[in-house]
Scaffold this active site. Sequence first.
Site, PDB file in Angstrom:
ATOM      1  N   GLU A 279       1.967  -0.609  -5.060  1.00  0.00           N
ATOM      2  CA  GLU A 279       1.016   0.359  -5.407  1.00  0.00           C
ATOM      3  C   GLU A 279       1.969   1.683  -5.709  1.00  0.00           C
ATOM      4  O   GLU A 279       2.434   2.345  -4.417  1.00  0.00           O
ATOM      5  CB  GLU A 279      -0.031   0.792  -4.532  1.00  0.00           C
TER       6      GLU A 279
ATOM      7  N   ASP B  13       0.728  -1.128  -0.234  1.00  0.00           N
ATOM      8  CA  ASP B  13      -0.103  -0.041  -0.014  1.00  0.00           C
ATOM      9  C   ASP B  13       1.078   1.075  -0.129  1.00  0.00           C
ATOM     10  O   ASP B  13       1.822   1.394   0.917  1.00  0.00           O
ATOM     11  CB  ASP B  13      -0.822  -0.064   1.279  1.00  0.00           C
TER      12      ASP B  13
END
Length: 672
Positions: A369, A333
């Site tokens: 990401e 993330d």
Amino acid sequence: MTMITAERGVPQRLGASVAADGVHVAVFSAHATRIELCLFDPAGINERERLALPGRAGDVHFGFLPGLAEGALYGLRAHGPYDLARGHHFDPAKLLVDPYALRLDRPFVYHAALGAPVERQLDTAALVPRAVVCRPDAGALALPSRAPGFTYELLVRAYTQRHEGVPAPLRGTLGALAEPAVLDHLERLGVETVELMPLTAAIDERHLVHLGLSNAWGYNPVCQMAPDPRLVPGGWAEVRRVTEALHARGIRVLLDMVLNHSGESDHGGPTLSYRGLDNASYYAADPHEPDRLVNDTGTGNTFAFWREPVMQLGIDALRAFVEFGGIDGFRYDLGTILGRGPEGFAPDAPFLRRLAGDPVLKDRLHVMEPWDIGPGGYQVGRFPAPFLEWQDRFRDDVRRFWRGDSGLLSALATRLSGSPDLFAGPGRDAAFGVNFIAAHDGFTLADVVAYEDKHNEANGEGNRDGHNENHSWNNGTEGASADPAILAARQRDIRALLATLFVSRGNPMIVAGDELGRCQGGNNNAYAQDNETVWVDWAAADEGLVAFTARLARLRADTPALRSPAFLTGAEMEDGPDVTWLGADGAAMAPADWQDGERHWLGARMAVDGSVATVVLNAGHEAFSLQLPPPSPGRAHRLALASDQPVAPERTLSAGAPLLVGARSVAIVVEG
């Protein structure tokens, strides 16, 4: 127990490590003057003893407690200066959770008292989970792979909360994924990799508590290597059991790791672990205002990944999930944070180098990401091998093409080709990109074709949260509709979007439940909706869409021309160029065709290693005929799939006959 000894030296691992005759304890803090180990009774209610760690080697406080065993419950307290001008928040009244805890006895629950000012001397022991001394067994062996292939992003609690085929006690837990009904569905779909959304122990943001909401996604962790007791009540044994069950079906397991920040939020947030142990070391702060935390994550704080203790914490957390859970790899993330230093992002940042070379982690899958909200935070295409990357350019360009925007032919061709504009480089190919039409953050696939605008009112932020530009369309009515024509148009568009995803070079990813037709009522930021908004409604599953998705996955798996990791460049292959972009007459497109802003279809003949597939995407509202290039000698054209005729069987096309491509559809023709 009344004595801790330091004679055994510094433990190899931070946290609590079990030995034959006791437990080693080691805690990092560069600025604490004293760290205390707090032992609790077996019920976790009463603090029985508070013992100072007697040893210190550099910035590690350590000791050994004879007679302590697995199952013991403990916490920490840290003494030191409370000096905000220097970024220090030491307050021994705050019970702290060990950052290296491997198991917690209860979940985190937000309470305003967790952020009480130091002058109140408010003991928070009643509000904080206790770490459990444990020694997990080794995990399952990884499944070998260089790319995840067909990936299925899955929110654990939401996925089985309403699944009648799962025993009630297991619904909403990780353990439910090992149930036959779930495994059978994944295998039927052809899923190659399950990407689990966060499992680590997390806490609700304070503003959600005031709104009566809770964090459904789990992107607000406190302990990076302790499974959340609500999601994984069986701890590491449950992680290992589920991983082995998925491996037995040939399915890899990735875990979404949130290493970029903690649930302690900004300086007004709760003190739970890192802030109380060494705020100035763990978090990035404004160099001119040490108590003002950098907020490149948008969550109130950002871990300082250029500092050795933070890097080591990240590596050790990942190793725990590999060694104890058998996890095959990770999705990171806000991965740009992991490459950030005081001067900004660098592809060769120390943590990225360490991760790529770690003996335990180097052979696992690593998916970034590649963005955050800080300066220069958008880094799609800049992560070096071995890091794969999510890419939102695929999502946006494909959505815009199917919405009917003009001038998208070149952009769409680039995405179908594996996005070489982003990923071409030394040691990389199309397999380094993860393609998606929808992800957890944003509209569901069904909502993309049913809403032009977001509808996030239930989140309590006046519909200000979430993406504003969604490149979506509603087929004539905003939201729910009973009109058969509108429903048919939406279903047709969903199939076309899915087909586009599966014929593109790169790794296709869908969100769990999108193949069932799930919707979120237009909420494109449903992180705060731990309810029917995100819980998958299995009873309302669109079985036709499930079958269509499975058919696409099989076709991709069986057709090398569709699944090849090579970029489409026009290079000569055994059966002609690896790609020929087609005009209506079956010849290569002319320059004028590429410049035609009102042309809303694109055809491509793809060839690799004796496999040939022709893909035609028609975003127009009228059918048209396309003359296919002649098949290779001894072969015939076979219409493998037409998305506007989802249940039509494969059929051989008459030699020389044109292909009729339906409106708003994708046709896939293979040679055989």
